[in-house]
Design an enzyme around this catalytic site. Structure first.
Site, short mmCIF file in Angstrom:
data_model
loop_
_atom_site.label_atom_id
_atom_site.label_comp_id
_atom_site.label_asym_id
_atom_site.label_seq_id
_atom_site.Cartn_x
_atom_site.Cartn_y
_atom_site.Cartn_z
N HIS A 103 0.83 -1.22 0.00
CA HIS A 103 0.00 0.00 0.00
C HIS A 103 0.86 1.26 0.00
CE1 HIS A 103 0.97 -0.68 4.27
NE2 HIS A 103 0.68 0.58 4.51
N ASP A 105 0.33 5.04 1.79
CA ASP A 105 -0.48 5.43 2.94
C ASP A 105 -1.65 6.35 2.57
OD1 ASP A 105 0.80 3.99 4.97
OD2 ASP A 105 2.46 5.42 4.97
N HIS A 257 4.67 0.24 0.21
CA HIS A 257 5.45 -0.51 1.20
C HIS A 257 4.63 -1.66 1.76
CE1 HIS A 257 3.30 2.62 3.37
NE2 HIS A 257 3.37 1.87 4.45
N ARG A 272 5.56 6.76 14.27
CA ARG A 272 5.33 7.17 12.88
C ARG A 272 4.69 8.57 12.79
NH1 ARG A 272 1.50 4.54 8.09
NH2 ARG A 272 0.11 6.28 8.35
C1 SIN Z 1 3.14 1.29 7.76
O1 SIN Z 1 2.52 0.63 6.94
O2 SIN Z 1 3.08 2.51 7.80
C2 SIN Z 1 4.02 0.60 8.77
C3 SIN Z 1 5.28 0.09 8.20
C4 SIN Z 1 6.02 -0.78 9.16
O3 SIN Z 1 5.50 -1.09 10.23
O4 SIN Z 1 7.13 -1.21 8.82
#
Ligand code: SIN
Length: 323
Positions: A103, A105, A257, A272
């Site tokens: 995905h 974000d 990612h 994050r």
């Molecule tokens: C995410 O999808 O923002 C998290 C990525 C992660 O936990 O490595």
């Protein structure tokens, strides 16, 4: 270490995506010329990582604010004090949710974030990598026929995985309707134009992209599945291995990612933040391709068959030469 444009080093780590930044301390002030080097590298390499950054969440927020205003995720585990800060603290009692899927974000928003930044706080001994894929390289790797076919198409994005967070009782249904009003399905171009590099980007992802506009459901599903497959090609990817105090930032406009959940039930904790983005621009094949000088495929051209030097070494047993 004092931050300066003389000490900073950008080290490319992936052929199409990923670079390490050295010679910078994210707990200290970053002057404009040093930040410009980071910003340029961010657009060029799409994912940057910084090792050994002993920073607080305030430092992380301050560094992120160099890129722009922070945004607030409507469904994530946000810090109570600072809603812009998401705390992913996953363990046996709190399994990771929804990130083991390719995905970009929050593309269910009209203006998805332009970047996401993570700071590793507790990292499992084994596993828990994050895999990134360049949607710029993914687009470049499509055949000219496919590029032409998808040019001008639009796709509907929806917050569908987060619907699972709502129960079936009346209160939850009212709550879900509130979020549906706030975040109705949005339409983004299938091929977007990166606002800084001007490059074309394949802008669909399996988590939020649900339907290509103007196509029958089965046509749309087939095309989307084909485009989702494109992002899974390892040549376009970079696999990041975490360590405590590594900071990673990725360009959410051109990167997908996938958080690998193999570490579960071990503990993994990351902070994050996301940086607000703008409306996704369409890439127009006819107007924009002329602006791009170097639009070569990141994969060898399969139509020019040379077999990479492979030749049969002995006659095939099934075709014995008759004397
Ligand atoms: C995410 O999808 O923002 C998290 C990525 C992660 O936990 O490595």
């Amino acid at each position: 270490m004092d931050n300066s444009s003389h000490s900073i080093k950008i080290i490319q780590k992936g052929m199409h995506i990923g670079a390490q930044v050295e010679g910078i301390d994210l707990s200290k002030n970053i002057d404009q010329s040093t930040f410009k080097i980071i910003e340029d590298a961010f657009v060029e390499h799409e994912v940057l990582f910084f090792r050994n950054q002993q920073i607080t969440s305030d430092h992380q927020i301050k560094f992120a604010e160099n890129f722009g205003e922070l945004s607030i995720h409507p469904f994530s585990p946000n810090s109570e004090k600072i809603p812009e800060l998401i705390i992913f603290d996953n363990n046996e009692d709190n399994p990771p949710f929804g990130t083991d899927c390719w995905h970009s974000d929050e593309t269910f928003r009209d203006t998805p974030p332009m970047a996401t930044m993570l700071h590793g706080l507790i990292i499992p001994e084994i596993g828990g990598d994050t895999v990134f894929t360049s949607m710029t390289a993914s687009y470049e790797g499509l055949s000219d026929k496919m590029k032409h076919f998808i040019s001008g198409l639009e796709c509907i994005h929806d917050f569908k995985p987060f619907r699972a967070l709502f129960g079936n009782d009346e209160k939850s249904k009212i709550e879900l309707r509130y979020f549906e009003d706030l975040y109705p399905p949005v339409s983004h171009p299938v091929v977007s134009k990166h606002p800084i590099s001007g490059k074309p980007v394949l802008f669909v992802n399996p988590q939020f992209s649900v339907r290509i506009k103007g196509m029958a459901e089965s046509e749309s599903r087939t095309l989307l599945n084909q485009l989702f497959e494109q992002a899974k090609i390892p040549e376009f990817q970079f696999r990041h291995q975490w360590a405590v105090d590594t900071v990673v930032i990725w360009d959410n406009r051109s990167v997908q990612h996938y958080a690998v959940h193999d570490y579960f039930p071990a503990r993994r904790k990351l902070n994050r933040v996301t940086i607000k983005g703008e409306k996704v621009l369409p890439f127009s094949e006819t107007n924009d391709l002329r602006l791009i000088k170097d639009n070569k495929s990141p994969l060898p051209d399969q139509s020019k068959v040379s077999h990479g030097g492979h030749i049969p070494k002995r006659p095939l047993a099934r075709n014995p030469v008759k004397s």
